[in-house]
Write a protein that holds these residues in place. Structure first.
Motif, PDB file in Angstrom:
ATOM      1  N   ALA A   6       0.836  -1.198   0.000  1.00 63.45           N
ATOM      2  CA  ALA A   6       0.000   0.000   0.000  1.00 63.45           C
ATOM      3  C   ALA A   6       0.869   1.244   0.000  1.00 63.45           C
ATOM      4  O   ALA A   6       2.018   1.221   0.464  1.00 63.45           O
ATOM      5  N   VAL A  20       1.471   1.546  -7.009  1.00 59.90           N
ATOM      6  CA  VAL A  20       1.228   0.368  -6.164  1.00 59.90           C
ATOM      7  C   VAL A  20       1.200  -0.895  -7.014  1.00 59.90           C
ATOM      8  O   VAL A  20       1.542  -1.987  -6.543  1.00 59.90           O
ATOM      9  N   THR A  37      -7.194  -4.281  -5.961  1.00 58.82           N
ATOM     10  CA  THR A  37      -6.704  -2.968  -5.528  1.00 58.82           C
ATOM     11  C   THR A  37      -7.875  -2.064  -5.184  1.00 58.82           C
ATOM     12  O   THR A  37      -8.901  -2.050  -5.877  1.00 58.82           O
ATOM     13  N   LEU A  45      -4.345   0.569  -1.952  1.00 58.43           N
ATOM     14  CA  LEU A  45      -4.027  -0.660  -1.227  1.00 58.43           C
ATOM     15  C   LEU A  45      -4.253  -1.850  -2.149  1.00 58.43           C
ATOM     16  O   LEU A  45      -5.305  -1.942  -2.796  1.00 58.43           O
TER      17      LEU A  45
END
Length: 617
Positions: A6, A20, A37, A45
């Protein structure tokens, strides 16, 4: 193993989801089954899924709390599921809640105290976008990894250091104190990693960061410690073995919960032998839902002195377990050089890494989803930790005299000298543990003249001083106020920095093979039980692992129980360094990064290995 990563920006700046994604792609083997995600204002995250349990097959992470909007990503296997369902008042409408759903509910109910209520292997991140508040935690035994970097008002957090290093905009220099500590075999700074600015969240700890606190930096706090006041005392010593067998059997049963095959690295030692025997008994009696179970043992035809199948085959035959022999003679340390060895995450690589990698590859091909091992058994119930002093205090004078006699005969000293060896060290430890004496000892250490440190001759002493590494560093200062020298020594053994490094190395190897690594000896309930009983019940002088051996009577085949023991890997290691791996060693010692950084004297180190090749120690 699954994985998580994250990026959180507490200044509210946009987080590019591509960043990410790059982090997730740095550990693609952790997303064997799925990747998901969540993105929001200043946050992204990602969960990387490798399904290991039936419940995990129904998970779709990240998951969002409908009431609070909080977002959870977790790499977890929760073992006290029934207890949590009851305490949280959950009434499943259809299927049982997943482990991630239990974690989310626990956090909603108990807040920052939630991690302490969870039993199992886990690492998770909970992000509350409304309060802009992050809560992350690791399990008490350190079985699932979690690393983070906080720079300015931006936080990167992930299952692997490599994921953080891969993130756009992240730069990190090598951490000289960590590297020197690694060279010295000192692994007792739990937050250190090989890179400046990247930290490891310690086992049994949590991290909280929000907009108000981010400027002060990250300050992890402990969520779990063994209860110093918890003691278990029985009138009949046989009850200790019965109690241990019950707790250990539950630890094994929980780790047999799998969506595919469960494997076990089986040696001829008591630790993995106990896991195999308990698993065999649970399978035979129908007390587990495991679909398939198989063992993997190394086969040495040349180095027969390290082949342990004479013992392990007794257990396999007794419970009719599926068994695979892994040809291991060619799999000595450094055999895969320049391949294999340490990853970018960490310089640690155990001597069995090539053997483990080969066994894991075979197990993965067999459809294994969970691989069991007995890694922490020695530290949990073995090692050179005796409590003859405790026998004396408990009024067990006959047992104490027996210990003295055994020590006398083993050492070839007088009975008085043997008694002193068994009593004086714990007595000094007890006085030293008292607060006034502890303060005096600390003052004495500060004032006494510095002694010549017993450093290896190839270590640069100026580098040791530059790194600020004092002689005799240990995790003593993090040991809770446990009563009894043997009990404190047991705690330090169970949670030693070296053990944590080995576990994380095994976790990474298993993740790369595409399955979960689990160790029943690393169950929190097992640790709590062992640390609550008198340490003289755990083992005695001349009776190593007494508690575990007594607990396994009637479970492990009698002949295997009598023969189970530790086999020294020295022949394997010596052959690697004196015969098969000499060219690899020469290459590694030429122009090394450690020498370039001024950490080692390359000439002295080369002389050291030359001495080993010529038959030296």
């Amino acid at each position: 193993m699954s994985g998580i990563c994250a990026i959180i920006d507490f200044g509210g700046r946009t987080v590019d989801v591509a960043d990410v994604d790059v982090m997730a792609s740095a550990a693609p083997y952790r997303s064997r089954d799925a990747r998901g995600t969540w993105t929001g204002a200043g946050a992204a995250l990602t969960h990387l899924a490798t399904v290991a349990t039936p419940e995990a097959a129904r998970e779709h992470q990240p998951i969002v709390d409908a009431a609070t909007g909080s977002v959870l990503i977790a790499d977890a296997r929760i073992d006290n599921r029934a207890e949590l369902v009851s305490a949280l008042g959950i009434t499943p409408r259809t299927a049982a809640p997943t482990d991630a759903e239990l974690i989310l509910a626990a956090c909603a109910t108990w807040g920052r105290r939630a991690a302490a209520r969870l039993v199992g292997d886990f690492a998770f991140v909970l992000w509350d976008p409304r309060r802009r508040h992050l809560y992350a935690a690791r399990d008490s035994m350190g079985m699932r990894p979690l690393f983070y970097r906080l720079h300015g008002r931006r936080l990167w957090i992930a299952s692997e250091v490599a994921q953080i290093l891969a993130a756009p905009g992240v730069t990190a220099a090598l951490n000289e104190p960590f590297l020197m500590a690694h060279l010295l075999g000192a692994f007792d700074e739990p937050s250190w990693t090989a890179y400046e600015g990247i930290s490891r969240l310690d086992a049994g700890c949590a991290l909280e960061v929000d907009e108000a606190s981010v400027g002060a930096g990250a300050s992890p706090f402990r969520t779990w410690h063994v209860d110093p006041g918890r003691t278990v005392r029985y009138r009949d010593e046989r009850e200790y073995a019965e109690g241990f067998r019950e707790v250990f059997s539950e630890a094994v049963r929980c780790r047999l919960r799998s969506s595919g095959q469960v494997g076990l690295l089986l040696s001829g030692g008591l630790d993995s032998g106990a896991v195999a025997s308990v698993a065999g008994q649970l399978l035979r009696d129908g007390h587990t839902d495991a679909a398939r179970f198989g063992t993997y043992s190394w086969a040495f035809e040349d180095l027969v002195e390290v082949d342990e199948r004479a013992v392990s085959d007794l257990i396999v035959a007794h419970y009719a377990l599926a068994s695979t022999s892994i040809e291991a003679d060619a799999l000595s340390p450094l055999c895969r050089y320049p391949g294999g060895g340490p990853t970018i995450d960490d310089p640690f690589a155990g001597p069995y890494e090539p053997l483990l990698a080969h066994a894991y590859a075979r197990a993965a091909a067999d459809g294994t989803r969970v691989m069991l091992a007995g890694n922490r058994g020695d530290l949990m119930v073995g090692e050179g930790i005796w409590d003859s002093f405790g026998l004396l205090l408990a009024g067990r004078s006959r047992d104490f005299v027996r210990d003295v006699r055994f020590e006398r005969d083993r050492r070839g000293v007088s009975a008085l000298a043997a008694a002193r060896r068994l009593v004086l060290p714990p007595l000094r430890s007890e006085f030293g543990a008292l607060r006034p004496f502890s303060a005096l000892r600390a003052a004495h250490r500060r004032l006494r003249p510095a002694r010549e440190s017993p450093l290896p001759p190839w270590v640069r002493r100026d580098a040791v001083a530059r790194a600020g590494l004092a002689e005799g560093r240990s995790n003593t200062e993090r040991t809770p106020a446990l009563r009894g020298a043997a009990r404190r020594a047991r705690y330090r053994a169970i949670f030693s920095g070296m053990q944590m490094a080995m576990l994380l190395s095994n976790e990474r190897l298993a993740a790369r093979a595409g399955f979960e690594f689990a160790d029943p000896w690393s169950d929190r309930r097992v640790a709590e039980f062992v640390l609550s009983v008198p340490q003289w019940a755990v083992q005695r002088v001349g009776e190593p692992k007494r508690l575990a051996r007594e607990a396994m009577r009637g479970v492990m085949p009698a002949e295997a129980l009598r023969a189970a023991g530790k086999v020294s890997p020295e022949p394997l290691l010596r052959r690697a360094f004196t015969e098969r791996g000499t060219h690899a060693v020469d290459d590694l010692l030429t122009g090394s990064i450690a020498a370039h950084m001024g950490l080692v004297d390359e000439g002295a180190l080369r002389a050291h290995f030359t001495e080993i090749r010529e038959g030296g120690p």
